[in-house]
Design a protein around this motif. Structure first.
Motif, PDB file in Angstrom:
ATOM      1  N   ALA A  55       0.822  -1.214   0.000  1.00  0.00           N
ATOM      2  CA  ALA A  55       0.000   0.000   0.000  1.00  0.00           C
ATOM      3  C   ALA A  55       0.854   1.261   0.000  1.00  0.00           C
ATOM      4  N   ASP A  56       1.945   1.267   0.768  1.00  0.00           N
ATOM      5  CA  ASP A  56       2.807   2.449   0.806  1.00  0.00           C
ATOM      6  C   ASP A  56       3.483   2.664  -0.545  1.00  0.00           C
ATOM      7  N   GLU A  57       3.877   1.579  -1.185  1.00  0.00           N
ATOM      8  CA  GLU A  57       4.533   1.703  -2.497  1.00  0.00           C
ATOM      9  C   GLU A  57       3.543   2.205  -3.551  1.00  0.00           C
ATOM     10  N   LEU A  58       2.312   1.751  -3.484  1.00  0.00           N
ATOM     11  CA  LEU A  58       1.299   2.238  -4.422  1.00  0.00           C
ATOM     12  C   LEU A  58       1.098   3.740  -4.265  1.00  0.00           C
ATOM     13  N   ARG A  59       1.054   4.210  -3.017  1.00  0.00           N
ATOM     14  CA  ARG A  59       0.882   5.647  -2.767  1.00  0.00           C
ATOM     15  C   ARG A  59       2.100   6.431  -3.261  1.00  0.00           C
ATOM     16  N   MET A  60       3.298   5.896  -3.063  1.00  0.00           N
ATOM     17  CA  MET A  60       4.516   6.593  -3.480  1.00  0.00           C
ATOM     18  C   MET A  60       4.527   6.859  -4.989  1.00  0.00           C
ATOM     19  N   LEU A  61       3.983   5.934  -5.766  1.00  0.00           N
ATOM     20  CA  LEU A  61       4.080   6.035  -7.223  1.00  0.00           C
ATOM     21  C   LEU A  61       3.012   6.936  -7.838  1.00  0.00           C
TER      22      LEU A  61
END
Length: 756
Positions: free
Chosen positions: A449-455
């Protein structure tokens, strides 16, 4: 002891001006030795060369005259139709390229000569082969097996040589030459014998905006790498000044000449450099070797959006994109748009209602060729779908072309197909991934979830350098959205041309009143096809950098991310690479071995060759630069310098920069100076100072990579950063110097600097 020479700037030939061109009788002698080298003018030493150079000149004059006449004839000849016009254009290109190479040089085609130890005649080595009117060999191409001892012979392995002579050319005449004797008893009184000092003294000669011509000074360890086989990946690992770039460039030229798997017609060579300043610096090397077919570019140049892409502002986002697999992500994103309808339908036509089941939809979708780009496969699927429907009609009652036209006008069918397999824009797909969270989550379920938000970002087309591998993968997977339209236009033009030609043929046959009815032969299909010149019809310009290539050469390869490697692997199915780099110059660290790094990105067969001699950087500079890199990389491959400059590294205050540059420029009428600083400190300080001062460049450490300068001035090197990145930037910037290094800081120093 063998001669130690450099691959950087020891040859002072003015090759770009053409030297002493054919037919230009500047002097009766090809030698123009200064008074201090009067002993080398002894006829016993140069008489054989004089006679051979005269034969070379005569052959050049004759060859240029014959090729010029042939070119004029080709240009005056009619183009002809189709293949004939193409063959004529190819011949004009071939002859023009050959003439350009011949006119570029005069006698300075000749690099040197070797004398076999069996008492045979000397063999003269040239940039390319040359024969006399009787077919006798005047010059052997430097890439031929016969020329290998010229570069590879050492005192430990003379390779069958008694001696070797190298020439230095200046404005088309020999200004110096050196002899090496591999027989200890030979040439005891030869004034041209070299004791290493002549070549070592020339290593510090002034630089120019372009890489010097260095073919005649390639060393044995470098030549062995140049001539290595092309199978698999060859890593050329070496520190600053070891000649990695020259080895890579000459290897490209060698493989095009000697390796049938790499030669023209088999895919050719792509050469990838780190930045545009580097490309400008080396762009004359391959043409000087007679090779103008190599595609030279940076990674940015492989993607249309690369020209305006900016650096990713958030390092964690850049790292995430760099470590991901763009091919896997893009494939999932495109497959989302390649799903057949879940239910069947009835297609209404003027003749019957045609059922189209879910299974038939799936059958049509499976008709696409494996590996075909999405937009190209779309036409294949559509044609398969039409065939399924038309097969349900009676051919005698409804001609296929009539049924096809009706189906094309069926809005229900075309609408459902457009939603099931839409025409895609590669940039639009990538932009959607970065702006539609649900779409990215669907295509990349492995992301947290954090990686999805970062991108995610607000502007879908705010392209960064980190996006380029994804844009490239999308373009290769999807294809050009305009390609299908151009293909249909071309097919329609060909059909119209053939129909028009058929009408002309029928008219000719009807009016043919000869006994043999010769015109009736025009009804034959092969005759009618030959009447249509398809080469004259509009077509898209090919992307010369799209590949596939038989060999890819990558310089400064230690900087490439896993994602960027995919851009190159997709262009080289043979996996034949020459990979040039230095782990110690990787700005973001390189803890793995080359084998581990390359194996992870998909290169399994890896061979490593190391270069350990620094021909460029004086020992005084390396003594100060070595601790900088070893503080963060204790096992760095720091090369050993072969010369000293006699000028210690000097330190001073930033305020002294203008006077330092002015004094150096006044005392050195030739050569290039570079002021290197960070964006935050050095560039701001140096921009006004450098402006208006000739032969002076202002660069960041990153953009100085791969280049070299006589004088290097560092501005506040501590501002380059901390950790590995800062240390690497300082190390790279320091080792650009070939003569003198000055380090300036914002704090005052006790003693003012003196410029030497």
């Amino acid at each position: 002891m063998g001669v130690v020479s450099t691959v950087y700037g020891t040859d002072e030939s003015d090759s770009t001006s053409g030297g002493m061109g054919p037919g230009e009788d500047v002097t009766n002698s090809a030698f123009d030795l200064p008074a201090r080298l009067a002993a080398k003018s002894d006829p016993r030493l140069i008489a054989d060369d004089e006679r051979h150079f005269a034969a070379i000149q005569a052959s050049l004059d004759q060859t240029i005259a014959e090729l010029s006449a042939h070119l004029e004839a080709q240009l005056a000849a009619p183009g002809g139709p189709g293949q004939a016009a193409m063959d004529r254009d190819i011949e004009i290109h071939r002859v023009t390229a050959r003439l350009r190479s011949l006119r570029r040089y005069g006698l300075d085609l000749c690099l040197g000569r070797i004398v076999p130890d069996d008492g045979g005649e000397p063999v003269y080595i040239g940039r390319f082969g040359l024969t006399d009117s009787a077919g006798g060999r005047l010059l052997r191409d430097w890439r031929s097996p016969a020329a290998e001892p010229f570069f590879g012979a050492t005192h430990g392995d003379p390779m069958g040589l008694a001696s070797r002579r190298r020439y230095r050319w200046t404005h088309g005449r020999v200004s110096d030459y050196w002899d090496e004797v591999f027989d200890p008893d030979g040439f005891a009184d030869n004034a041209a014998l070299d004791d290493q000092s002549a070549f070592i003294a020339s290593l510090g000669s002034s630089r120019s905006p372009r890489m010097r011509d260095v073919l005649g000074t390639i060393q044995a360890d470098q030549d062995a790498i140049i001539r290595a086989g092309s199978r698999g990946a060859l890593v050329v690992d070496g520190g600053p000044g070891t000649g990695k770039t020259v080895v890579a460039l000459h290897r490209a030229a060698y493989l095009l000449y000697a390796d049938p798997h790499i030669a023209r017609g088999s895919g050719g060579v792509l050469f990838v450099g780190p930045h545009q300043a580097y490309l400008a610096y080396v762009d004359d090397v391959l043409p000087s070797l007679g090779e103008d077919s190599v595609q030279i570019c940076t990674l940015r140049d492989l993607v249309a959006e690369g020209a305006d892409a900016i650096t990713e502002a958030d390092p964690p986002v850049a790292a995430l994109k760099a470590s991901a697999d763009p091919v896997r992500l893009i494939d999932a994103a495109v497959r989302y748009y390649e799903q057949p309808p879940a239910t069947g339908m009835i297609v209404e036509t003027p003749w019957a209602d045609l059922p189209l089941s879910r299974a038939e939809w799936a059958e049509a979708f499976d008709a696409a060729d494996p590996g075909a780009p999405h937009n190209e496969a779309r036409d294949q699927v559509w044609e398969a779908l039409l065939d399924i429907l038309i097969d349900q009609l009676d051919d005698e009652e409804v001609p296929p072309h009539v049924a096809r036209r009706a189906l094309l006008q069926n809005e229900q069918l075309t609408g459902i197909f457009a939603r099931a397999w839409p025409l895609l824009d590669p940039a639009g797909v990538v932009g959607d991934l970065w702006t539609v969270p649900a779409y990215l989550r669907l295509c990349a379920p492995w992301l947290g979830a954090d990686e999805l938000r970062m991108l995610q970002r607000p502007d879908p087309r705010a392209w960064t350098v980190s996006d380029l591998p994804y844009l490239d993968a999308a373009r290769r997977r999807i294809g050009d959205p305009e390609a299908a339209r151009r293909t249909r236009q071309r097919d329609a033009a060909i059909a119209a041309s053939r129909e028009q030609m058929a009408q002309v043929v029928e008219h000719l046959i009807e009016s043919d009143d000869s006994e043999m009815q010769v015109m009736s032969m025009l009804r034959r299909p092969d005759a009618q096809n030959s009447l249509v010149d398809e080469s004259a019809l509009p077509s898209a310009d090919p992307d010369l950098r799209a590949g596939p290539f038989a060999q890819i050469v990558v310089d400064e390869a230690q900087e490439l991310t896993d994602a960027e490697w995919q851009m190159l692997l997709s262009r080289c199915p043979s996996r034949s690479f020459t990979i040039v780099g230095d782990r110690a110059q990787a700005r973001h660290g390189f803890r793995e071995t080359w084998e581990e790094r390359l194996g992870r990105v998909g290169l399994g067969q890896v061979t490593t060759a190391s270069l350990t001699i620094n021909y460029r950087t004086p020992e005084e500079v390396m003594v100060e630069a070595e601790p900088v890199i070893r503080s963060v990389l204790p096992d760095a491959n720091v090369p050993t310098s072969v010369r000293t400059s006699g000028v210690p590294v000097q330190h001073g205050a930033v305020a002294e920069l203008p006077s330092i540059l002015d004094a150096w420029l006044d005392e050195h009428p030739e050569g290039i100076a570079a002021v290197i600083g960070s964006v935050a400190a050095g560039v701001e300080v140096g921009v006004d100072v450098v402006r208006g001062r000739s032969r002076t460049r202002l660069l960041t450490p990153e953009l100085s990579k791969g280049l070299e300068f006589d004088l290097v001035v560092l501005i506040d090197p501590e501002s380059f950063g901390t950790g590995i990145e800062g240390a690497v930037d300082r190390y790279v910037a320091m080792t650009r110097a070939t003569q003198r290094l000055v380090i300036l800081t914002s704090s005052q120093v006790k003693e003012p600097l003196s410029v030497q």
